[in-house]
Scaffold this active site. Structure first.
Site, PDB file in Angstrom:
ATOM      1  N   ASP A   1      -8.777  -8.687   3.797  1.00 26.14           N
ATOM      2  CA  ASP A   1      -8.479  -7.655   4.783  1.00 26.14           C
ATOM      3  C   ASP A   1      -9.549  -7.542   5.855  1.00 26.14           C
ATOM      4  O   ASP A   1     -10.362  -6.620   5.796  1.00 26.14           O
ATOM      5  CB  ASP A   1      -8.288  -6.305   4.074  1.00 26.14           C
ATOM      6  CG  ASP A   1      -7.714  -5.249   5.008  1.00 26.14           C
ATOM      7  OD1 ASP A   1      -7.224  -5.615   6.088  1.00 26.14           O
ATOM      8  OD2 ASP A   1      -7.736  -4.057   4.650  1.00 26.14           O
TER       9      ASP A   1
ATOM     10  N   GLU B   1       0.817  -1.209   0.000  1.00 24.14           N
ATOM     11  CA  GLU B   1       0.000   0.000   0.000  1.00 24.14           C
ATOM     12  C   GLU B   1       0.854   1.263   0.000  1.00 24.14           C
ATOM     13  O   GLU B   1       0.572   2.213   0.728  1.00 24.14           O
ATOM     14  CB  GLU B   1      -0.967  -0.002   1.193  1.00 24.14           C
ATOM     15  CG  GLU B   1      -1.943  -1.172   1.147  1.00 24.14           C
ATOM     16  CD  GLU B   1      -2.989  -1.138   2.273  1.00 24.14           C
ATOM     17  OE1 GLU B   1      -4.136  -1.526   1.996  1.00 24.14           O
ATOM     18  OE2 GLU B   1      -2.664  -0.733   3.385  1.00 24.14           O
TER      19      GLU B   1
ATOM     20  N   GLU C   1     -12.810  -2.083  11.888  1.00 25.75           N
ATOM     21  CA  GLU C   1     -12.763  -1.308  10.649  1.00 25.75           C
ATOM     22  C   GLU C   1     -13.904  -1.679   9.709  1.00 25.75           C
ATOM     23  O   GLU C   1     -14.462  -0.818   9.039  1.00 25.75           O
ATOM     24  CB  GLU C   1     -11.413  -1.567   9.966  1.00 25.75           C
ATOM     25  CG  GLU C   1     -11.229  -0.863   8.635  1.00 25.75           C
ATOM     26  CD  GLU C   1      -9.841  -1.101   8.038  1.00 25.75           C
ATOM     27  OE1 GLU C   1      -9.027  -1.786   8.696  1.00 25.75           O
ATOM     28  OE2 GLU C   1      -9.575  -0.590   6.934  1.00 25.75           O
TER      29      GLU C   1
END
Lengths: 716, 716
Positions: free
Chosen positions: A380, A307, A408
């Protein structure tokens, strides 16, 4: 727009709460699982009136204070400190102590590791012994004892308790930035208060250490894996030292996330090529500097070539080259490298396959003090993923399971989603890599492979909020992570029960009802967000709320929901079978064959592995589209039921936590409906099918939902 | 007791209906799937005004009558019989016909088997050709054409239709006794009316033949597998001959179930030892006698050494010895032996393993004209079972899948349970015996093994009831059996759609809503009777209603529910894993490993293969006990929903069938509640757990339910 308004209210509340940190009272959540610090009404354990600790160390001092303070409270009397054990004593010490050495069997002494403990009740003498190899073991024994007194006192008197942790290192990862924000944090800003350090230590750090020690956590990575190089500046290391000193008596080691480009950025070197002597020696010097001030420093956590983060591949080197270079620098001090496997790029094919493709060939090339830190699933931290195929597949490399405690993708701190079931489903999944019963837990905790050190990591959900976690329910996820890191064979339900009892009430109706809610809560989120193996349908960047339609011009395709759900007029789902990306090939048999065949594939993973027509017949006779509607609706029904159950619990919970949790559950119900409507209305544009008449109709309109935009910056 | 009363009403109604057989009208169900004999309002197929058939045979005569009669109805005009094809003709004949030979491609002619057909529309000439190798093929083509006109007319004009049946022999098994009763029959007495034969043929036998031919069924076993030796008496063979003659033009062969002791009982021999010359020659003579009067006789169905029936093992011989002896007698006439694998005894260990243990070692020992007839599951036609492990495991032996159309275990004719999903789930289950995609269908229809003849059997649900099957909904199960026997790759939903359209209405709302009900209906029964892999919880002997507590002094343990559910204070379920009876070992990988591991085992089979604690955590986070409660409740909810959906269908259905079906659905809802209450209240005596508060409470009391006794003799 009602939804928008609600967000504003929540955020306003959030800051109001943050200002109240110092005015904590017993029912504001600040005391975590110490809140209901009372004995059960039918208490039948030993009556404790004195504490005997003859050995000395900062940790023993701490144990002494913890015990006398706690027992004063529990037994409503002044607990005496004595030099010799008498009836009513709790006697704490190492196996070196003569009294202990005589009382504990050689067998149990032999079986106690450096953090294990034995609790033995001498019935005739009415003395409880807490014994261990080390003061740290005694500390864990003390917290176990205090927990047992409050939740299962008979366990203390009925038989000898012998415990050892399954993982050597049980670590929180804080994604805390140096500016005080927390990436994926939903509980306010960072508790470290870097600006006030090293002069002033946030007193909550001591409470934090105590909370962690009470559930067996023994390490913490203070800063975000998207690491600022500045953390390694001398000035910051002085701050880190103060934190490390505060945590040390609680048995907690400090680790840091490092930026792989630090030699270049901080040291002014031309680059950070791990094979260059100058780079190596920069790291050697930096490591020496750290250990000089923090002699028990734990090591580095590294997110490299992922990332946008720098890494060894920037210089044509492998992950092994990079990790080993750091490992060599740390090795003289017994420091470790935790190297993350979370790597993927848009041109690398199916994202779910990339970590395996990258790391599996490197098995055997890593130093002994390098561990590869692997997220539970191959994408993820979604509400549900199959396990990462790396688990069990790298027998010469120690893998660290990385779990996300902060939610998240499961409704932030707003939704009640107990992660005990998610963690347990993951840890108890059989990888079959070495045959039957080679579960994730067993291939990572040293039972199957010859790991020299074992480790498990959880991304923390902790911030400055008075209740630490943004909601009362979210505290359970911090708690269950610690408990499962200590022993992955504990049951998520038992842990929910003991958390509820310590946090709220001894009442069995309350515990039974709410632990049923907790056990089902994650599945409810799966149902109303991403049922049947769907994943990654959430909003861009902030990851909040549904945005299955999300298209951002120029965006990485692998950050867009359409990459994952692949809905079209034919059907829905990502074909990862042997006719598609063949991600199934990375799993051992029988998982490989099961996942590959839609008929055998567990329906919870169906659209993870298969692109199927809208009229595909499910096992229960329904068509896929109808089943999808049913699942989304079931999620809403579950959320409504959780709220209704909580409403019946008012008598067992203090006013503030009852009200705050009720508000959260109101939000959850609204947002469950939002998710259901958004996903079904959007997918309906492809399926062209009706939502079954017996199910509730959408209350929103698709175009309204598509227009919603959130400013989520405050949530970091 | 309300339930008892209800049964009485149902039975009274039943006999009332039976008396009405001769007063059938178009809306009493007597016309089966010919009831809605109309073109759809948006009909866009060819306009047919004449029929051309130049060849002659009883079957061609029949085709002629069927076409002219049907087309008169459909097009509301007199269909002409012509010698030559003109615009508007349907032209029927074999490939020997010159006109046909020119119109049909050599490729399609070559690919047509003896029962296959081609339908080709000549757009310029406006002529529809139905062509085949044989008149029988033409008959199937004719019914296909008539079905297409009514359900999918565009299919006729849009492309050439080429069909061949998947199984060579598509056979109904009637469990009809010579006294007129029907074992496991829920639609009145036998249609054969033996007493009136050979003088008088029940005219409904012609309707029966037509119905079967219209869905491709080409064989029928007239009598019960628990066979009376008398069927082979000369007197009975004369009766059989009359039936066979009536069925022959419809392409239907007659078979008989035989009693293995016939030589002793009928022939007066000392025994029926298959290796004794006298026994062999008795059978040879008997077979010769049969073929003399029924030259196309199909063969014998044998239930031997099973549930008290005689067989070769009575003489120390094997199943192969017995079957081969009969096969040798039949072979000169091309007759076959269908030898049932449904064998088990109380001392043979886990009943689910016994057929495999008995027959697998015999693979390769059977004559070419012996076929082993195997029930879909390893126990006995339960609402859901895994497949019998024999499928795919006997590569040198042809296996006949045996399905049960009559609903012995799925609510008799009272509950709406569409078996298309059950049959399809079974036929499309991958056995993995020869690797991927060796489904039950493919290992039995000749695609995988070198079978010389292939066969599929269904136990009929047909009786003298005016609606044939005891209820209107049950007709669909006869229909779907035929259609899947023709082509197991047809979809249960498409078949439901075409059945609904031909039986009730062209209205798409009706078809959509009711086919959704049908597709879910079997799962509803599983849910309220035997969810999560439970099985065999029904009443003693009659098999109606729940009796999980059933204990009969001195009864065979393997006929008692406790043998199967094994509920105790620990948990519930039959441990057939490798730590239990190891029934899983009889399956190929990956099924074996999947079934063996509770975590991988599909939850629909969980308690079939595992004995698990009441607090076992399901995939959705619920405890097993709670999930069981949810499943039973869901079944009730589904039944209630089916009834509600049907109530909305009043405008599409004639008054009588609407009312009768409504009454059945009322019964089903009541009995779903009965099942739920009985099972949950009984299992609760072991689990000692509460039914989750959010679910409906039981309306019955356990002791009341236990006192219920049914006299079910009328149901035979």
């Amino acid at each position: 727009m009602r939804l928008n308004l609600k967000r504003t209210v929540v955020l306003a509340l959030f800051f109001a709460v943050a200002n109240f940190v110092m005015a904590a009272n017993s029912a504001d959540g600040s005391k975590l699982w110490f809140t209901n610090f009372t004995l059960p009404s039918n208490y039948n354990g030993p009556k404790i009136s004195s504490v005997v600790i003859s050995e000395k160390s900062p940790t023993f001092d701490l144990i002494h204070n913890e015990l006398t303070g706690s027992l004063d409270n529990l037994f409503s009397q002044k607990t005496k400190s004595k030099a010799k054990a008498v009836a009513g004593s709790v006697y704490v010490g190492t196996f070196n102590d003569e009294f202990i050495a005589q009382a504990i069997s050689a067998e149990n002494i032999k079986n106690s590791g450096s953090e294990g403990f034995v609790i033995k009740y001498l019935a005739n003498e009415e003395i409880t012994i807490i014994a261990a190899q080390t003061d740290k073991g005694c500390l864990y024994g003390t917290y176990h004892f205090l927990r047992a007194l409050r939740t299962n006192p008979q366990a203390i008197t009925s038989s000898e308790i012998v415990e050892n942790p399954s993982y050597d290192r049980r670590i929180l990862n804080h994604w805390d930035n140096l500016d005080g924000t927390v990436e994926r944090g939903y509980a306010g800003h960072s508790i470290w208060l870097w600006d006030e350090l090293p002069e002033k230590l946030n007193p909550r750090i001591i409470e934090y250490a105590r909370a962690n020690a009470s559930i067996g956590i023994n390490g913490t990575v203070l800063n975000n894996v998207n690491a600022s190089p500045n953390i390694l500046k001398a000035e910051y290391l002085q701050k880190v030292k103060v934190v490390a000193d505060a945590l040390r008596p609680y048995g907690i080691q400090v680790y840091l996330s490092v930026n792989f480009s630090s030699p270049k950025i901080l040291g002014g070197l031309p680059d950070s090529d791990p094979l260059k002597p100058a780079v190596k020696s920069w790291w050697e010097n930096k490591v020496a500097e750290i250990y000089q001030i923090i002699p028990d420093f734990g090591g580095f956590l590294v997110k490299a070539n992922s990332e946008g983060q720098p890494g060894p591949q920037d210089y044509g080197r492998t992950h092994a080259d990079g990790a080993n270079m750091l490992a060599d620098a740390l090795n003289p001090y017994k420091g470790i490298v935790m190297w993350r496997a979370f790597v993927y790029n848009p041109s690398g094919g199916d994202r779910a396959k990339q970590a395996y493709k990258e790391f599996k060939p490197l098995d055997g090339q890593f130093r002994k003090n390098v561990m590869i830190q692997v997220k539970n699933g191959p994408v993820d931290f979604q509400p549900r993923e199959p396990i990462s195929p790396l688990f069990g597949a790298m027998e010469h490399t120690t893998l660290i399971p990385e779990l996300q405690i902060t939610k998240e993708y499961l409704g932030f701190s707003d939704h009640w989603a107990y992660l005990g079931t998610l963690f347990q489903e993951f840890l108890q999944t059989d990888t079959y890599q070495k045959g039957r019963n080679t579960t994730v837990a067993r291939v990572t905790d040293g039972q199957i492979f010859n790991d020299s050190i074992t480790c498990i990591a959880g991304v923390a959900n902790i911030g400055q909020d008075i209740n630490w976690c943004g909601s009362h329910s979210a505290q359970a996820n911090w708690y269950v992570f610690g408990r499962l890191a200590w022993n992955p064979d504990l049951h998520a339900k038992e842990i929910a029960n003991e958390w509820l009892e310590q946090t709220f009430s001894h009442n069995t109706t309350f515990i039974d009802e709410m632990s049923r809610v907790m056990m089902e809560s994650r599945e409810a989120v799966v149902n109303y967000m991403t049922p049947l193996g769907l994943h990654h349908l959430m909003g861009w960047s902030h990851h909040y709320g549904p945005e299955p339609w999300c298209e951002i011009p120029g965006a990485r395709p692998d950050w867009l929901p359409t990459y994952y759900h692949k809905a079209d007029s034919f059907g829905i789902g990502f074909n990862r079978s042997s006719t598609g990306s063949n991600a199934v090939e990375q799993y051992a048999e029988p998982l490989q064959s099961m996942f590959d065949d839609p008929q055998l594939c567990p329906e919870k993973f169906l659209l993870w592995f298969h692109h199927l027509p809208w009229d595909y017949t499910m096992s229960n006779g329904r068509e896929l589209w109808d089943e999808l509607c049913y699942k989304y609706s079931e999620g809403v029904t579950q959320a409504e039921r959780f709220r209704a159950t909580w409403q019946n619990m008012e008598e067992y919970v203090d006013e503030r936590r009852f009200r705050e949790t009720s508000e959260k559950l109101d939000t959850q119900v609204k947002e469950a409906i939002w998710w259901r409507d958004a996903c079904l209305l959007y997918f309906q544009t492809f399926s062209k099918r009706e939502i079954p008449a017996e199910l509730d109709k959408p209350v929103h309109k698709l175009d309204e939902l598509k227009r919603l935009k959130f400013d989520m910056t405050h949530h970091n």
